[in-house]
Motif scaffolding. Structure first.
Motif, PDB file in Angstrom:
ATOM      1  N   THR A  82     -11.637   2.560  -4.169  1.00  0.00           N
ATOM      2  CA  THR A  82     -11.180   1.216  -3.825  1.00  0.00           C
ATOM      3  C   THR A  82     -11.990   0.684  -2.642  1.00  0.00           C
ATOM      4  O   THR A  82     -12.326   1.420  -1.727  1.00  0.00           O
ATOM      5  N   ALA A  86      -7.125   1.918   4.955  1.00  0.00           N
ATOM      6  CA  ALA A  86      -8.366   2.026   4.167  1.00  0.00           C
ATOM      7  C   ALA A  86      -9.260   3.139   4.702  1.00  0.00           C
ATOM      8  O   ALA A  86      -9.875   3.877   3.942  1.00  0.00           O
ATOM      9  N   LEU A 128     -11.909  -2.325   0.348  1.00  0.00           N
ATOM     10  CA  LEU A 128     -10.960  -3.200   1.019  1.00  0.00           C
ATOM     11  C   LEU A 128     -11.705  -4.199   1.902  1.00  0.00           C
ATOM     12  O   LEU A 128     -12.581  -3.827   2.682  1.00  0.00           O
ATOM     13  N   CYS A 146     -11.658   4.721   1.571  1.00  0.00           N
ATOM     14  CA  CYS A 146     -12.131   3.676   0.661  1.00  0.00           C
ATOM     15  C   CYS A 146     -13.657   3.635   0.693  1.00  0.00           C
ATOM     16  O   CYS A 146     -14.263   3.831   1.747  1.00  0.00           O
ATOM     17  N   LEU A 201       0.823  -1.220   0.000  1.00  0.00           N
ATOM     18  CA  LEU A 201       0.000   0.000   0.000  1.00  0.00           C
ATOM     19  C   LEU A 201       0.857   1.269   0.000  1.00  0.00           C
ATOM     20  O   LEU A 201       0.395   2.332  -0.407  1.00  0.00           O
ATOM     21  N   LEU A 236      -4.205   3.157  -1.414  1.00  0.00           N
ATOM     22  CA  LEU A 236      -5.653   3.001  -1.546  1.00  0.00           C
ATOM     23  C   LEU A 236      -6.252   4.362  -1.880  1.00  0.00           C
ATOM     24  O   LEU A 236      -5.621   5.395  -1.646  1.00  0.00           O
ATOM     25  N   ALA A 270      -3.897  -2.575   7.350  1.00  0.00           N
ATOM     26  CA  ALA A 270      -4.647  -2.348   6.109  1.00  0.00           C
ATOM     27  C   ALA A 270      -5.960  -1.631   6.396  1.00  0.00           C
ATOM     28  O   ALA A 270      -6.371  -0.739   5.640  1.00  0.00           O
ATOM     29  N   VAL A 278     -15.160  -0.648   3.427  1.00  0.00           N
ATOM     30  CA  VAL A 278     -14.158  -1.259   4.303  1.00  0.00           C
ATOM     31  C   VAL A 278     -14.869  -2.351   5.095  1.00  0.00           C
ATOM     32  O   VAL A 278     -15.817  -2.076   5.832  1.00  0.00           O
TER      33      VAL A 278
END
Lengths: 106, 219
Positions: B133, B152, B135, B157, B124, B129, B148, B160
């Motif tokens: 996107t 995110a 995740l 994002c 990443l 991200l 992560a 998530v």
């Protein structure tokens, strides 16, 4: 972004020195087969990539595009079942589209 | 369109920027306008960027929107991931799977998809991200999932999700809070992951997760 999408192909063709036109669906009414923004790229020999209608009017767009490459002047094309030419190049789905064809040149 | 505009457009698309080609259909004059950049049609354009739909800004001005394609990053090369990635690809998502455990992240188990046997933070850092996107954290392992999830949430994002029972999720929430994640951000994590359809087994859980991602994308 897929490496083989129409605008990537267009850039590759430019780099190869081919003379091009770019066609774009700018408006749709009814059940048009391809959404607004769909592209077709055409070279001076009539080779093309992409899609503006799923096959119904590509032939007519390509013919017009070759003209646009020659004159360097953009053109607006309209297709639909209401057209006089409906039996030649029409959209069997009953939709209508406007396609902007422009030279891809300096 | 000039070759210069085309090249610049393709460059910005590859960099996952939201960008519009604004054309005067009478003169053929064109410009590239990124999301949030100033333009004579700023207001109409901002609405277009929100919807992601190309269209006319006035009688003679057309905007062709280029929105980054939706991505799905799956943390964990696990059984659910094996069921999830082909379905997600069918729905048009660009999928990347990340799992530092090289016994899990093998090309045999994950054919036809990008599968990286690296730590999420390493991947990443190279490929951040973004808000286009989704995740899904599926390892159950805090060492792999937590970083992560934090990334995110920071990157906003559009989806998530994190696998785990309510108990697991409560523990995770406590850990993330300790790391400074706000209450509002924690609420953005879909956990337990997936729509509540009574899914049994990896394939059905994958359906529930994908349905939840699509819901986040479309509503």
């Amino acid at each position: 972004m897929a490496g083989d999408d129409t605008l990537m192909i267009a850039e590759r063709w430019v780099d190869e020195g081919r003379r091009l036109a770019l066609a774009t669906v700018v408006q749709t009414w009814g059940s048009a087969p391809r959404p607004t923004g769909s592209h077709l790229v055409i070279d001076e020999k009539g080779n093309f990539e992409g899609s503006v209608s799923g096959g119904c009017v590509e032939g007519a767009v390509v013919a017009e595009a070759v003209e646009v490459i020659e004159t360097g002047k953009p053109q607006m094309l309209e297709f639909g079942v209401a057209d006089e030419t409906a039996w030649e190049v029409g959209l069997s789905c009953g939709g209508q589209i406007r396609v902007f064809v422009e030279p891809l040149a300096k | 369109m000039t070759p210069d505009i085309l090249a610049e457009l393709n460059r910005r698309r590859a960099a996952r920027e939201a960008v519009a080609v604004v054309s005067d259909l009478e003169s053929g004059a064109q410009s590239l306008v990124g999301q949030g950049e100033d333009h004579t049609h700023s207001e109409a354009l901002a609405a277009r960027f929100r919807s992601g739909q190309s269209g006319m800004l006035d009688q003679t001005t057309f905007a062709r929107l280029h929105m980054p394609s939706a991505r799905l990053v799956i943390i964990g090369a696990v059984h659910i991931s094996q069921a999830l990635y082909p379905m997600a690809q069918s729905c048009g998502l660009d999928v990347t799977i990340i799992d530092p455990r090289s016994a899990f992240a093998t090309p045999e188990r994950f054919a036809g998809v990008e599968c990286l046997a690296e730590w999420p933070t390493e991947v990443l850092a190279e490929r951040p991200l973004d808000r286009w996107t989704a995740l899904a954290a599926l390892t159950h392992d805090p060492k792999i999932d937590d970083d992560a999830l934090v990334a995110a949430l920071e990157a906003q994002c559009f989806y998530v999700g994190a696998l785990g029972s309510r108990k697991t999720n409560a523990k995770r929430a406590a850990r993330l809070k300790e790391r400074g994640v706000s209450e509002a951000s924690l609420e953005r994590i879909c956990a337990p992951i997936g729509l509540d359809i009574g899914a049994a087994g990896p394939a059905e859980i994958a359906v529930a997760v994908l349905a939840q991602i699509i819901e986040a994308q479309r509503t």
